[in-house]
Design an enzyme around this catalytic site. Structure first.
Site, mmCIF file in Angstrom:
data_model
loop_
_atom_site.group_PDB
_atom_site.id
_atom_site.type_symbol
_atom_site.label_atom_id
_atom_site.label_comp_id
_atom_site.label_asym_id
_atom_site.label_seq_id
_atom_site.Cartn_x
_atom_site.Cartn_y
_atom_site.Cartn_z
ATOM 1 C CB SER A 65 -1.818 2.730 10.455
ATOM 2 O OG SER A 65 -2.723 1.902 9.788
ATOM 3 C CG HIS A 85 0.590 0.418 6.320
ATOM 4 N ND1 HIS A 85 -0.022 1.573 5.884
ATOM 5 C CD2 HIS A 85 0.045 0.147 7.545
ATOM 6 C CE1 HIS A 85 -0.904 1.983 6.791
ATOM 7 N NE2 HIS A 85 -0.875 1.136 7.806
#
Length: 380
Positions: free
Chosen positions: A149, A355
């Site tokens: 990320s 995610h």
């Protein structure tokens, strides 16, 4: 699972998993004092292999967390542990503003000056400082890099704005890469992103320093509120899934109290969120937008300049999920076609992979980490 908030202490969590650490302090060119951890041994790495120990590898965390998050899972589902088992020299970085990197040579951590940064500064200052330090200690000319990320965002900033660092990267592995995010799926962030991208609004709501006020008390409150025996447990998981994508089957929900507590304890600056809000609203991967007048002063143009992805010449491997609500398939494609040395774009073979599954899925080793290890092996 960790008890009595042991996971807040990186060294305690590593000892619990059986991977002792060394700790180092690194000073950036703009005065921030960062903490780097190094895994010094693994019982599964044969001592006979020490003489041919593999290259160092820097593993970098995302937004609102620290290096501790990599060690919340058991060792067989923790990427740093698996890398150490494979005899890599594993280093875990902590960006400025996190609970491990909250010192400055000039400013106190309660000052506005300390918190005047976004992930842009992490890319142009923090990563280069950590990379140079690791290479100096290990006497290698280059290292491997794994980011999740925000750990990918900052790498793309560094490699495009300070292109000489591309030669110091043997290979880069981007887990859930975040650069172009204008097409993200999360309904909350689609609404809040453009609002957060307005500095005047976010500063009014949050102040111009911390986003999350780091404290052990709040960490304990978050842990207690989200543990399995709490009536709020389902609320915690559903709120998390609204941001990152729903995966009720594969996501290790027993880790949610630990994830919440370590996130609360990590801390971040308001400008980090503002900068992400700006690239959501603009559909562009670009530098911090100070406003028309200030942009003229900072950039000699009225708009914030885009990062030049074509300057990223290091070998890049992308790993992405179908159900990642923070980085859409369309945005992954936009990034992939612009990377001049993209080696592969690996779609995780599980439809609901979100995610945070890149760190906390119950079978993340099988679905992702084995692919990372396989790609790393190409450079031995």
């Amino acid at each position: 699972m960790a008890t009595e908030l042991e996971y807040i202490n990186m060294e305690s969590r590593a000892r619990l998993l059986g991977y002792p650490l060394e700790s180092y302090k690194v000073i950036t060119d703009d005065g921030y004092v960062l903490t780097l951890f190094r895994m010094v041994s693994s019982k599964k790495c044969n001592m006979s292999d020490i003489e041919i120990r593999k290259k160092p590898i820097l593993v970098q965390h995302g937004l609102l967390v620290s290096s501790t998050s990599w060690l919340l899972s058991e060792a067989n589902n923790s990427l740093p542990c698996l890398l150490a088992d494979a005899c890599y020299d594993v280093w875990l970085g902590n960006f400025r503003g996190t609970n491990y990197s909250r010192l400055h040579t000039k400013f106190g951590s309660n000052s506005r000056e300390f918190w005047d940064f976004s992930w842009h500064e992490m890319g142009i200052y923090d990563l280069p400082a950590m990379i140079d330090f690791i290479l100096k200690v290990t006497r290698f000319k280059s290292l491997h890099y794994v980011g999740h990320s925000q750990g990918t965002t900052t790498f793309f900033v560094m490699a495009s704005t300070r292109p000489k660092y591309n030669s110091k990267i043997t290979s880069m592995h981007a887990l859930a890469p975040v650069a172009y995010i204008g097409n993200l799926v999360s309904p909350i962030l689609r609404i809040l992103g453009p609002m957060v991208g307005q500095p005047s609004l976010i500063f009014e709501l949050l102040g111009d320093m911390l986003v999350v006020p780091s404290s052990r008390l709040l960490a304990l409150m978050g842990y207690e509120a989200c543990k399995k025996s709490s009536p709020l447990e389902s609320i915690c998981s559903n709120l998390m899934f609204l941001f990152v994508g729903y995966d009720t089957e594969n996501f290790n929900k027993t880790l949610i109290p630990d994830i919440i507590a370590t996130s609360v304890n990590a801390g971040a600056s308001a400008k980090q969120l503002i900068h992400y809000g700006q690239i959501i609203a603009s559909h562009k991967f670009r530098e911090y937008d100070h406003g028309t007048v200030r942009n003229l002063f900072h950039y000699a143009q009225s708009t914030a300049p885009e990062y030049n992805i074509s300057k990223i010449t290091a070998p890049v491997y992308i790993y992405f999920g179908n159900n990642d609500w923070l980085t859409s398939i369309e945005d992954i494609r936009r990034l992939a076609v612009r990377l001049p040395n993209l080696k592969s774009a690996y779609r995780v073979p599980y439809a609901r992979f979100n995610h945070l599954d890149f760190m906390f899925a119950e079978n993340v080793t099988e679905l992702v980490y084995n692919a990372v290890l396989k790609n790393l092996k190409r450079y031995e």
